[in-house]
Design a protein around this motif. Structure first.
Motif, PDB file in Angstrom:
ATOM      1  N   THR A 158       1.440  -1.243   0.233  1.00  0.00           N
ATOM      2  CA  THR A 158       0.394  -0.104  -0.074  1.00  0.00           C
ATOM      3  C   THR A 158       0.413   1.427   0.095  1.00  0.00           C
ATOM      4  N   ALA A 159      -0.155   2.388   0.255  1.00  0.00           N
ATOM      5  CA  ALA A 159       1.145   3.551  -0.658  1.00  0.00           C
ATOM      6  C   ALA A 159       1.843   3.778   1.025  1.00  0.00           C
ATOM      7  N   LYS A 160       3.206   4.637   0.682  1.00  0.00           N
ATOM      8  CA  LYS A 160       4.032   4.937   1.857  1.00  0.00           C
ATOM      9  C   LYS A 160       2.763   6.147   2.453  1.00  0.00           C
ATOM     10  N   HIS A 161       3.204   6.243   3.933  1.00  0.00           N
ATOM     11  CA  HIS A 161       2.924   7.162   4.061  1.00  0.00           C
ATOM     12  C   HIS A 161       3.230   9.011   3.773  1.00  0.00           C
ATOM     13  N   LYS A 162       2.351   9.703   3.447  1.00  0.00           N
ATOM     14  CA  LYS A 162       3.121  11.913   3.124  1.00  0.00           C
ATOM     15  C   LYS A 162       4.801  12.058   3.973  1.00  0.00           C
ATOM     16  N   GLY A 163       5.098  12.380   3.488  1.00  0.00           N
ATOM     17  CA  GLY A 163       6.532  12.753   4.220  1.00  0.00           C
ATOM     18  C   GLY A 163       7.683  11.199   3.950  1.00  0.00           C
ATOM     19  N   TRP A 164       7.321  10.459   3.605  1.00  0.00           N
ATOM     20  CA  TRP A 164       7.781   9.184   3.207  1.00  0.00           C
ATOM     21  C   TRP A 164       9.805   8.921   2.464  1.00  0.00           C
TER      22      TRP A 164
END
Length: 383
Positions: free
Chosen positions: A19-25
């Protein structure tokens, strides 16, 4: 006429795993001191243990439960639990989508359990779990990754039940609260709700599960990757960072980064809230769109992670089965090509559908921007 939208999602990652990495990763934020070191070195084991400890803390796992890192993703962890614990008493395997059906096949064709009940339901439905005898061991999937159907609660599991419960929680954990008191073996993988990398699974064992493993030797051979015992006791080193085989310390650091991010925003409760808000955006849109239908008819059984929906209406119903099957694939491929949304076609074994991941690492604004593009792509098909 539906006009092509002007705004694209900033982060068009809607896959249900990884799934998507968290924002700012950023890869530059990964801790690198363990890279190039043995996983059995002091620094390697310390980082693995830190990942275990953070997992326990964020999930609220009871102190007397064991938490360990397993090879083979959620599949490896879940099959390890099945191979080491089932066969001691009657068992029920309950399934309502693709992965649950894999556990049924394991029980029927591989383990060949002698006293087995299979309880299944179609995509979007959940079988009558209250019919499972409390003396039985039970294997179930908390959240149907490929159907979007999740259990309402654990009321069907008695507090003092004799059987053990093996819970595949891979697309639920960090998005839905686990009822630890009723769960004996719980498994998940890093690449689901936390957006980690693949191939590593987690196995969480209750004292009851530990007692079963230590008192029972199955009649089938156990491959090395499933051997949790040292002598007649559970090898507790496995649950302190001494993994059965070589893990990726790079993937470990990526998982740690995701856990630290989740902790920084408020822990699992914040993750629950983010998933709930995300899923509401998609579910409300499906409900208000006449040519779509949520795959799960009962609102109480709808997931807050991988929301699955199918097409309906005059245009869709006029198509041949082959052309109907092509609709979601065509839409997903078109929006992938335009860098609007990646990897949100329905699962290959599921009914023709789209599946949008709404876990806590996804941003609400990206979901809001994606949905008009689906409307536009569907209108384009009808020209």
């Amino acid at each position: 006429m539906t006009e092509q939208p002007s705004l694209k999602p900033e982060r068009p990652f809607f896959s249900s795993g990884p799934t998507a990495k968290h924002k700012g990763w950023s890869a530059s934020n990964l801790e690198t001191k363990a890279f190039g070191r043995s996983h059995r070195s002091a620094v390697g084991k310390a980082r693995l243990k830190y990942a275990i400890d953070l997992t326990r803390e964020l999930l609220g796992v009871p102190d007397d439960y064991l938490v360990g890192i397993m090879p083979g993703s959620d599949t490896g962890a879940l099959e390890c639990a099945m191979w080491t614990m089932l066969g001691a008493r009657p068992a029920t395997v309950a399934a309502w989508e693709s992965f649950g059906n894999v556990w049924i096949q394991d029980a029927v064709k591989q383990l060949k359990l002698k006293d087995l009940t299979v309880l299944d339901a179609d995509y979007g439905e959940i079988p009558d779990l209250s019919s499972i005898p409390q003396d039985n061991d039970v294997v179930f999937t908390w959240n149907g990754t490929t159907s979007g159907a999740r259990i309402k609660n654990t009321d069907w599991l008695a507090d003092d039940r004799e059987g053990i419960t093996i819970n595949d929680a891979t697309s639920a954990i960090f998005a839905q609260e686990m009822d630890w008191a009723k769960l004996d073996a719980t498994t998940f993988s890093w690449q689901k709700v936390m957006g980690g990398e693949a191939q590593h699974g987690m196995l969480i064992l209750s004292p009851k599960a530990v007692a079963r493993i230590e008192s029972y030797d199955p009649e089938w051979p156990l491959p090395k990757l499933f051997r949790l015992k040292k002598g007649d006791k559970v090898n507790r080193a496995i649950f302190e960072g001494a993994t059965i085989n070589t893990p990726s310390l790079l993937a470990t650091e990526d998982y740690i980064l995701a856990l630290e991010w989740a902790k920084s925003i408020g822990g699992r409760q914040a993750m629950f809230e983010r998933a709930n808000a995300n899923a509401k955006i998609v579910t409300d849109w499906v409900e208000s769109t006449p040519w779509l239908r949520n795959m799960v008819s009962d609102p109480q059984q709808r997931t807050n992670t991988g929301v699955c929906f199918v097409f309906q209406g005059d245009y869709y119903d006029s198509l041949s089965p082959e052309d109907q099957a092509a609709v979601p694939k065509t839409i997903a491929a078109k929006l992938d090509e335009l860098d609007v949304g990646y990897d949100f076609n329905g699962y290959r074994d599921a009914p023709p559908s789209l599946r949008i991941w709404c876990g806590g690492t996804v941003e609400q604004e990206d979901l809001r921007r994606l949905l008009p593009w689906i409307e536009w792509a569907y209108a384009e098909l009808q020209k």
